[in-house]
Motif scaffolding. Structure first.
Motif, PDB file in Angstrom:
ATOM      1  N   ASP A 140      53.180  27.964  19.570  1.00 50.35           N
ATOM      2  CA  ASP A 140      54.236  28.062  20.560  1.00 50.35           C
ATOM      3  C   ASP A 140      53.435  27.368  22.094  1.00 50.35           C
ATOM      4  OD1 ASP A 140      57.066  28.743  19.724  1.00 50.35           O
ATOM      5  OD2 ASP A 140      56.684  31.141  19.471  1.00 50.35           O
ATOM      6  N   GLY A 141      52.559  28.159  22.099  1.00 49.38           N
ATOM      7  CA  GLY A 141      51.542  28.370  23.322  1.00 49.38           C
ATOM      8  C   GLY A 141      51.468  26.118  23.394  1.00 49.38           C
ATOM      9  N   SER A 142      50.570  25.564  22.243  1.00 50.12           N
ATOM     10  CA  SER A 142      50.567  24.693  22.020  1.00 50.12           C
ATOM     11  C   SER A 142      51.357  23.681  22.239  1.00 50.12           C
ATOM     12  CB  SER A 142      49.839  23.888  20.399  1.00 50.12           C
ATOM     13  OG  SER A 142      49.452  23.059  20.223  1.00 50.12           O
ATOM     14  N   ASN A 143      52.641  24.072  21.557  1.00 51.00           N
ATOM     15  CA  ASN A 143      53.910  23.037  21.378  1.00 51.00           C
ATOM     16  C   ASN A 143      53.910  22.881  23.687  1.00 51.00           C
ATOM     17  OD1 ASN A 143      54.300  22.796  19.110  1.00 51.00           O
ATOM     18  ND2 ASN A 143      55.503  24.528  19.062  1.00 51.00           N
ATOM     19  N   ILE A 144      53.821  24.406  24.100  1.00 47.84           N
ATOM     20  CA  ILE A 144      54.757  24.076  25.719  1.00 47.84           C
ATOM     21  C   ILE A 144      53.204  23.086  26.115  1.00 47.84           C
ATOM     22  CG2 ILE A 144      53.150  25.907  26.948  1.00 47.84           C
ATOM     23  CD1 ILE A 144      56.757  25.629  26.932  1.00 47.84           C
ATOM     24  N   ARG A 145      52.147  22.956  26.069  1.00 44.33           N
ATOM     25  CA  ARG A 145      51.189  22.753  26.768  1.00 44.33           C
ATOM     26  C   ARG A 145      51.995  21.071  26.400  1.00 44.33           C
ATOM     27  NH1 ARG A 145      47.296  25.273  24.869  1.00 44.33           N
ATOM     28  NH2 ARG A 145      47.018  24.049  22.934  1.00 44.33           N
ATOM     29  N   LYS A 146      52.104  20.611  25.294  1.00 47.94           N
ATOM     30  CA  LYS A 146      52.520  19.709  24.869  1.00 47.94           C
ATOM     31  C   LYS A 146      53.413  18.482  26.030  1.00 47.94           C
ATOM     32  CE  LYS A 146      53.651  16.439  20.680  1.00 47.94           C
ATOM     33  NZ  LYS A 146      54.944  15.512  21.635  1.00 47.94           N
ATOM     34  N   LEU A 147      54.867  19.689  26.165  1.00 45.63           N
ATOM     35  CA  LEU A 147      55.191  19.617  26.206  1.00 45.63           C
ATOM     36  C   LEU A 147      55.109  18.843  28.336  1.00 45.63           C
ATOM     37  CD1 LEU A 147      58.496  20.051  26.817  1.00 45.63           C
ATOM     38  CD2 LEU A 147      58.992  21.986  27.661  1.00 45.63           C
ATOM     39  N   ILE A 148      54.472  20.324  28.730  1.00 46.63           N
ATOM     40  CA  ILE A 148      53.731  19.670  29.814  1.00 46.63           C
ATOM     41  C   ILE A 148      53.723  19.177  30.385  1.00 46.63           C
ATOM     42  CG2 ILE A 148      52.207  20.622  31.657  1.00 46.63           C
ATOM     43  CD1 ILE A 148      55.028  22.337  31.651  1.00 46.63           C
ATOM     44  N   ALA A 149      52.224  18.000  29.269  1.00 44.04           N
ATOM     45  CA  ALA A 149      51.239  17.165  29.345  1.00 44.04           C
ATOM     46  C   ALA A 149      51.967  15.643  29.139  1.00 44.04           C
ATOM     47  CB  ALA A 149      50.405  17.339  27.842  1.00 44.04           C
ATOM     48  N   ASP A 150      52.790  15.883  28.291  1.00 48.35           N
ATOM     49  CA  ASP A 150      54.126  14.601  27.486  1.00 48.35           C
ATOM     50  C   ASP A 150      54.734  14.290  29.595  1.00 48.35           C
ATOM     51  OD1 ASP A 150      53.307  14.389  25.018  1.00 48.35           O
ATOM     52  OD2 ASP A 150      55.502  15.341  24.282  1.00 48.35           O
ATOM     53  N   LYS A 151      55.422  15.450  29.957  1.00 42.62           N
ATOM     54  CA  LYS A 151      55.633  15.111  30.935  1.00 42.62           C
ATOM     55  C   LYS A 151      54.612  14.277  32.563  1.00 42.62           C
ATOM     56  CE  LYS A 151      59.714  15.455  32.958  1.00 42.62           C
ATOM     57  NZ  LYS A 151      60.332  14.477  33.047  1.00 42.62           N
ATOM     58  N   LEU A 152      53.265  14.658  32.205  1.00 41.67           N
ATOM     59  CA  LEU A 152      52.475  14.862  33.511  1.00 41.67           C
ATOM     60  C   LEU A 152      51.589  13.305  33.286  1.00 41.67           C
ATOM     61  CD1 LEU A 152      50.035  18.238  33.662  1.00 41.67           C
ATOM     62  CD2 LEU A 152      52.424  17.330  35.269  1.00 41.67           C
ATOM     63  N   ILE A 153      51.690  12.866  31.776  1.00 46.46           N
ATOM     64  CA  ILE A 153      51.072  11.014  31.983  1.00 46.46           C
ATOM     65  C   ILE A 153      52.040  10.676  32.157  1.00 46.46           C
ATOM     66  CG2 ILE A 153      51.846  11.388  29.229  1.00 46.46           C
ATOM     67  CD1 ILE A 153      48.437  10.713  31.289  1.00 46.46           C
ATOM     68  N   ASN A 154      53.280  10.857  32.304  1.00 44.66           N
ATOM     69  CA  ASN A 154      54.446   9.482  32.198  1.00 44.66           C
ATOM     70  C   ASN A 154      54.934  10.094  33.260  1.00 44.66           C
ATOM     71  OD1 ASN A 154      54.870   8.597  29.671  1.00 44.66           O
ATOM     72  ND2 ASN A 154      55.367  10.671  28.820  1.00 44.66           N
TER      73      ASN A 154
END
Length: 366
Positions: free
Chosen positions: A42-56
């Motif tokens: 869950d921690g990894s998935n929330i990090r990916k969610l935030i990361a995808d938003k920030l890089i775009n």
């Protein structure tokens, strides 16, 4: 995660401002987020969610390879480009924020630029994402600074030292190939007849000549009653307690309602036995490690070196206990690797009412 996010910004001044960072994340409110019950996943998935938003979302330019140095071996934020660490908040009356391998309140260089500029541990931006566990949706996002957290909720707790043992995938296969999937060393301690007495003891009583079992007897119980068990997905600590309860019951102990919650070292003091779960390469050993000999508190003549260890090897996909390691602590280093540097965590409890108060919002230091 996009490799660009693993590099720091070209300059600290190019970081997205904190109010703008909260604004960028605003569109994630009400986003669907399926909880697995596994804290790392869950921690990894929330990090990916935030990361995808920030890089775009118009990220800052990243620094060239030779223009900076990541100073500490570990503890730097995961999303370096925006100097962000992410955390997932679910249930409970409070959230225990845990920061690994750095003191958020300190002045400690994390990124050193060749220009002389630095990014410090106290400048990391915390992104805490509240998930509704019933609807599996993002319901609040808080972008917080360490200074804000300290001023509003109090100082971070004293770091807790955490030692680790690494069991590689090849060594895991080596263990599972052993007879019955058990790597075993006997210690010739205890009496097999003591198994009749264990219902009279608490697992937290000091070990005695009337309670200690030989490891050979414990091995048979593990083979017959533990291997093949399903340890339901949950946070690592909770899964450890589940295993501890199943194992103690298999030995013959009567477990009180809150007995497992008292913790301490070792887990089953009455057997001078630590109980651990391994479903990833790293096994958390806690405050005490067999790598260094220390007298175990309130555990007779046992030290960290002759303490007995039961490590259950669970399948990360099925959660089934597939094999085990059972031996004295001084035998672990014969096969596995201790992480040479101690890890530690700084902790700060945040009331869940704080997140309820920002429901439906993405905010900066509210």
């Amino acid at each position: 995660m996009d490799v660009r996010l693993k590099k720091p910004p070209k300059s600290k001044s190019l970081l997205t401002s904190l109010p703008d960072l909260a604004k960028k994340l605003e569109s994630l409110i009400n986003t669907k987020f399926e909880l697995t019950g596994k804290s790392r996943t869950d921690g990894s998935n929330i990090r990916k969610l935030i990361a995808d938003k920030l890089i775009n979302s118009n990220p800052p330019p990243y620094a060239e390879k030779n223009s900076y140095e990541v100073v500490p071996p570990k503890g730097v934020p995961k999303i370096l480009l925006e100097y962000v660490d992410t955390y997932i908040v679910t249930t409970g009356t409070s959230y225990n924020l845990q920061v690994w391998n750095r003191n958020p309140s300190s002045e400690s260089v994390q990124i050193q630029y060749s220009s002389g500029e630095t990014l410090q541990s106290g400048e990391v931006r915390f992104v805490l994402v509240k998930i509704d566990p019933d609807n599996h949706k993002v319901i609040a996002i808080a972008v917080l600074t360490p200074e804000y957290i300290v001023n509003k909720f109090g100082v971070f707790g004293k770091p807790t030292v955490k030692n680790q043992l690494v069991i590689s995938s090849s060594l895991r296969r080596f263990v599972l190939a052993k007879p019955n999937g058990v790597l075993f060393y006997d210690d010739m301690v205890g009496d097999k007849e003591n198994i009749k007495n264990l219902s009279l003891f608490s697992i937290h009583d000091q070990p005695t000549t009337g309670s200690l079992l030989p490891l050979s007897i414990i091995k048979e119980i593990i083979i017959n009653k533990i291997i093949g068990c399903n340890i339901a997905p949950a946070a690592t600590k909770n899964r450890g307690q589940m295993l501890e309860e199943i194992f103690a019951g298999a030995l013959g102990y009567s477990i009180g309602d809150n007995e497992l919650l008292s913790g301490g070292y070792p887990d089953l003091r009455n057997q001078a036995l630590e109980v651990k779960i391994q479903d990833s390469p790293t096994v958390d050993l806690g405050k005490f490690s067999p790598e260094f000999e220390i007298t175990a508190p309130d555990c007779g003549n046992f030290t960290t070196r002759n303490m007995r260890y039961f490590i259950a090897l669970t399948n990360p996909e099925t959660n089934i206990v597939e094999g085990a390691i059972l031996c004295q602590g001084n035998k672990l280093g014969l096969h596995f690797t201790y992480v040479p540097d101690e890890s530690y965590k700084c902790q700060r409890s945040i009331p869940m009412s704080f997140f309820e108060g920002i429901k439906g919002l993405s905010v900066f230091n509210p």
